[in-house]
Design a protein around this motif. Sequence first.
Motif, PDB file in Angstrom:
ATOM      1  N   SER A   1     -10.515  20.654   8.144  1.00  0.00           N
ATOM      2  CA  SER A   1      -8.917  20.385   7.975  1.00  0.00           C
ATOM      3  C   SER A   1      -8.334  19.409   7.986  1.00  0.00           C
ATOM      4  O   SER A   1      -7.809  18.762   6.884  1.00  0.00           O
ATOM      5  CB  SER A   1      -8.250  21.711   8.524  1.00  0.00           C
ATOM      6  N   GLU A   2      -8.472  18.829   9.346  1.00  0.00           N
ATOM      7  CA  GLU A   2      -7.653  17.661   9.474  1.00  0.00           C
ATOM      8  C   GLU A   2      -8.210  16.493   8.514  1.00  0.00           C
ATOM      9  O   GLU A   2      -7.309  15.311   8.119  1.00  0.00           O
ATOM     10  CB  GLU A   2      -7.784  16.993  11.002  1.00  0.00           C
ATOM     11  N   LEU A   3      -9.495  16.215   8.168  1.00  0.00           N
ATOM     12  CA  LEU A   3     -10.063  15.010   7.597  1.00  0.00           C
ATOM     13  C   LEU A   3     -10.101  15.314   5.971  1.00  0.00           C
ATOM     14  O   LEU A   3     -10.442  14.637   5.190  1.00  0.00           O
ATOM     15  CB  LEU A   3     -11.582  14.894   8.007  1.00  0.00           C
ATOM     16  N   GLY A   4      -9.294  16.721   5.671  1.00  0.00           N
ATOM     17  CA  GLY A   4      -9.316  16.908   4.007  1.00  0.00           C
ATOM     18  C   GLY A   4     -10.859  17.133   3.516  1.00  0.00           C
ATOM     19  O   GLY A   4     -10.869  17.141   2.270  1.00  0.00           O
ATOM     20  N   LEU A   5     -11.748  17.407   4.242  1.00  0.00           N
ATOM     21  CA  LEU A   5     -12.999  18.046   3.819  1.00  0.00           C
ATOM     22  C   LEU A   5     -13.178  19.283   3.348  1.00  0.00           C
ATOM     23  O   LEU A   5     -13.680  19.675   2.252  1.00  0.00           O
ATOM     24  CB  LEU A   5     -13.878  17.835   4.937  1.00  0.00           C
ATOM     25  N   THR A   6     -12.195  20.373   3.763  1.00  0.00           N
ATOM     26  CA  THR A   6     -12.152  21.768   3.368  1.00  0.00           C
ATOM     27  C   THR A   6     -11.221  21.867   2.125  1.00  0.00           C
ATOM     28  O   THR A   6     -10.311  21.626   2.079  1.00  0.00           O
ATOM     29  CB  THR A   6     -11.467  22.645   4.506  1.00  0.00           C
ATOM     30  N   ASP A   7     -11.990  22.574   1.092  1.00  0.00           N
ATOM     31  CA  ASP A   7     -11.532  22.722  -0.406  1.00  0.00           C
ATOM     32  C   ASP A   7     -10.478  23.888  -0.159  1.00  0.00           C
ATOM     33  O   ASP A   7     -11.117  25.006  -0.233  1.00  0.00           O
ATOM     34  CB  ASP A   7     -12.630  22.827  -1.361  1.00  0.00           C
TER      35      ASP A   7
ATOM     36  N   ASN B   1     -15.746  24.205   3.909  1.00  0.00           N
ATOM     37  CA  ASN B   1     -15.829  23.043   4.756  1.00  0.00           C
ATOM     38  C   ASN B   1     -17.364  22.837   4.703  1.00  0.00           C
ATOM     39  O   ASN B   1     -18.380  23.616   4.972  1.00  0.00           O
ATOM     40  CB  ASN B   1     -15.432  23.519   6.126  1.00  0.00           C
ATOM     41  N   PRO B   2     -17.702  21.577   4.104  1.00  0.00           N
ATOM     42  CA  PRO B   2     -19.041  21.141   3.911  1.00  0.00           C
ATOM     43  C   PRO B   2     -19.921  20.879   5.283  1.00  0.00           C
ATOM     44  O   PRO B   2     -20.970  20.721   5.223  1.00  0.00           O
ATOM     45  CB  PRO B   2     -19.237  20.014   2.913  1.00  0.00           C
ATOM     46  N   ILE B   3     -19.075  20.703   6.449  1.00  0.00           N
ATOM     47  CA  ILE B   3     -19.951  20.247   7.595  1.00  0.00           C
ATOM     48  C   ILE B   3     -20.947  21.276   8.113  1.00  0.00           C
ATOM     49  O   ILE B   3     -20.604  22.390   8.188  1.00  0.00           O
ATOM     50  CB  ILE B   3     -18.844  19.934   8.758  1.00  0.00           C
ATOM     51  N   LYS B   4     -22.085  20.597   8.465  1.00  0.00           N
ATOM     52  CA  LYS B   4     -23.029  21.589   8.993  1.00  0.00           C
ATOM     53  C   LYS B   4     -23.615  20.767  10.451  1.00  0.00           C
ATOM     54  O   LYS B   4     -23.897  19.716  10.490  1.00  0.00           O
ATOM     55  CB  LYS B   4     -24.450  21.510   8.098  1.00  0.00           C
ATOM     56  N   MET B   5     -23.466  21.536  11.474  1.00  0.00           N
ATOM     57  CA  MET B   5     -23.771  20.967  12.822  1.00  0.00           C
ATOM     58  C   MET B   5     -25.387  21.024  12.960  1.00  0.00           C
ATOM     59  O   MET B   5     -26.040  21.871  12.172  1.00  0.00           O
ATOM     60  CB  MET B   5     -23.345  22.170  13.972  1.00  0.00           C
TER      61      MET B   5
ATOM     62  N   ARG C   1     -25.553  19.782  20.417  1.00  0.00           N
ATOM     63  CA  ARG C   1     -25.430  19.997  19.152  1.00  0.00           C
ATOM     64  C   ARG C   1     -24.412  18.854  18.732  1.00  0.00           C
ATOM     65  O   ARG C   1     -23.309  18.575  19.337  1.00  0.00           O
ATOM     66  CB  ARG C   1     -25.095  21.329  18.548  1.00  0.00           C
ATOM     67  N   ALA C   2     -24.448  18.271  17.462  1.00  0.00           N
ATOM     68  CA  ALA C   2     -23.465  17.361  16.900  1.00  0.00           C
ATOM     69  C   ALA C   2     -22.896  17.901  15.684  1.00  0.00           C
ATOM     70  O   ALA C   2     -23.240  18.871  14.972  1.00  0.00           O
ATOM     71  CB  ALA C   2     -24.404  16.332  16.468  1.00  0.00           C
ATOM     72  N   ILE C   3     -21.415  17.837  15.747  1.00  0.00           N
ATOM     73  CA  ILE C   3     -20.703  18.266  14.515  1.00  0.00           C
ATOM     74  C   ILE C   3     -20.416  16.918  13.680  1.00  0.00           C
ATOM     75  O   ILE C   3     -19.593  16.068  14.490  1.00  0.00           O
ATOM     76  CB  ILE C   3     -19.342  18.757  15.142  1.00  0.00           C
ATOM     77  N   PRO C   4     -21.009  16.581  12.665  1.00  0.00           N
ATOM     78  CA  PRO C   4     -20.760  15.455  11.908  1.00  0.00           C
ATOM     79  C   PRO C   4     -19.297  15.383  11.514  1.00  0.00           C
ATOM     80  O   PRO C   4     -18.757  16.413  11.210  1.00  0.00           O
ATOM     81  CB  PRO C   4     -21.722  15.532  10.756  1.00  0.00           C
ATOM     82  N   ALA C   5     -18.588  14.314  11.298  1.00  0.00           N
ATOM     83  CA  ALA C   5     -17.366  14.113  10.854  1.00  0.00           C
ATOM     84  C   ALA C   5     -17.114  12.900  10.003  1.00  0.00           C
ATOM     85  O   ALA C   5     -16.524  11.866  10.223  1.00  0.00           O
ATOM     86  CB  ALA C   5     -16.218  14.053  12.234  1.00  0.00           C
ATOM     87  N   PRO C   6     -17.501  13.262   8.539  1.00  0.00           N
ATOM     88  CA  PRO C   6     -17.266  12.129   7.756  1.00  0.00           C
ATOM     89  C   PRO C   6     -15.906  11.739   7.497  1.00  0.00           C
ATOM     90  O   PRO C   6     -14.968  12.360   7.421  1.00  0.00           O
ATOM     91  CB  PRO C   6     -18.086  12.667   6.331  1.00  0.00           C
TER      92      PRO C   6
END
Length: 643
Positions: free
Chosen positions: A471-477, A295-299, A326-331
């Motif tokens: 997971s829900e946004l399909g970002l996790t490989d 998952n590429p998301i970095k808080m 803290r922010a959790i980006p959600a592309p």
Amino acid sequence: MHAYRSHTCADLDKSNVGDKVRLSGWVHRVRDHGGILFIDLRDHYGMTQVLCDPDSAAFADVEKVRSEWCIRIDGEVKARADDLVNSKIPTGEIEVFVREIEVLGASKELPLQVFGDQEYPEETRLRYRYLDLRREKMQANMVLRSDVVSSIRRRMWDRKFKEFQTPIITASSPEGARDFLVPSRLHPGKFYALPQAPQQFKQLLMVSGFDKYFQIAPCFRDEDPRADRSPTDFYQLDLEMSFVEQQDVFDTIQPVLTGIFEEFGGGKAVDQEWPQISYKDAALWYGSDKPDLRNPIKMQVVSEHFAGSGFAIFAKLLEQEGTQIRAIPAPTGGSRKFCDRMNAFAQKEGLPGMGYIFWRDKGDVLRGELGDLNSQMVKAEKKKDETLQADLAEKARLKHAEINDLEEMAKSTGVRPLEAAGPLAKNIGPERTEAIRQQLGLSVGDAAFFLGGKPKAFEGVAGRARNVIGSELGLTDENRFAFAWIVDFPIYEKDAESGKIDFEHNPFSMPQGGMDALMGDPLEVLGYQYDLACNGYELVSGAIRNHKPEIMFKAFEIAGYGKEEVEKRFGGMVNAFQYGAPPHGGCAAGIDRIVMLLAEEANIREVILFPMNQRAEDLMMNAPNDPMPDQLMELGLRVIPQD
């Protein structure tokens, strides 16, 4: 011919046509096709179709067999017709005509079916585990486990490690979990313990001069069960090395695990670069010390954008010491529907909610508003309300003009204007929302979620939210194994209520900086301790050991343990360190979790032969059970009833 089989149920092919053979196995299923009986005969190795018709002397006996009877058959191998070949199994080109049958073990009515993939309650599966293990998936999981262990051993031998076995009955040694105690018959009132890990023994092996040790070690911990943890016992690849630094341990275990995941990972990509991330950064970026890097998301910390802002909840929160936002980006998560769904997730986690901002194309927003105006104009026209029509027409004209201006601006600048939406955006204003967007690197169609307070109170929820978003946004490989070393663990922590300093992590780790580090603020002391995370699970834990008695005594003194208590608890190891102990370190990799990942299972019980249930009970063997009175008497024990 052998008493039970000349071949396994995976051996026969077209080259055996005409052969007289003997097979033994279990009746997987029986089919009656117009008076001809077909049996799929299964053993550990595979499946062979056998058949019998009324011309066979064995027909009457074959008619009696049922699913999961264990039988032996003698027969003749025949080729299947071309249109009846089953290409899915190795024996699919042949079948065996039954001439003789012997029932080796009849079966009662089954409490669960072995054939197919039906779901059964875990209680049923564990109570009848010997039947559950006959299922194809479970057979494959256990074979995988055996093959993985075998491969690990070969790889460790190739690296010149020697395999030694350490004691199973030993002294109690607190290592972060509860011991299983074993009463001593010869020493009434005293107890042995099952080892939580071979920790002290493997360190003593280094003092004994053995340079590289490993074993596939059983470990025993009285723990609360989780999906990725057994509540009683587990196995680990345990290793220790002398005259090494932290990087030497990394360089040793990485090729072993890389090879295992490449060999058994089913073609999934295996990351070759394993980043080293500090414990502090892992908590900040991922909300976990076992991050899933697929998952590429970095808080990120965004406190400055909320300090003194119009969003009073966060602004007041930041006035308290030790708090952060803290922010959790959600592309690609920029829709109100998705944001509301994540807000509901936070509420299920026990929070009041989770603030959010999402960004959309301002032109699209205006066009949507124009569409609403046009719909209202149609309704006004039907009602023949000329005043309302005129008012709506003027609003539509202004909206058209605004859209045209935006389009001209986009053409000249190459940038499409954005609009921030959501409750937080309205409260903190456009300048702050734009600053947040730029810091997080977000754009049209993206969102960000926000949590605040003292980090330790919300990091866990933030980490889980990050996983759900990815997971829900399909970002996790999902088609990848991603590893990361988590390093620089703090050795100490302060109890929030009592203010007492105690060990936060392994007390046997060497402090970074040695004795000098222990002379300053204990909460700033980092250890040469490390974990390896893979896809959100902790696979490996280890450390460079504190092998100097004076540093060990000082480390325990800071946590409130005097020299006398340390010698009492860890006397064997402390004494040994006074006789020329070498610098040493190592780690342990969880076999069960490795196999769980490779088998793509979410529950560790799927890769353990005879696991306990969630209440640490063995339903099949009825453990734990009540001891016999004479056993208690012999041990000098009495059970005190619990209220």
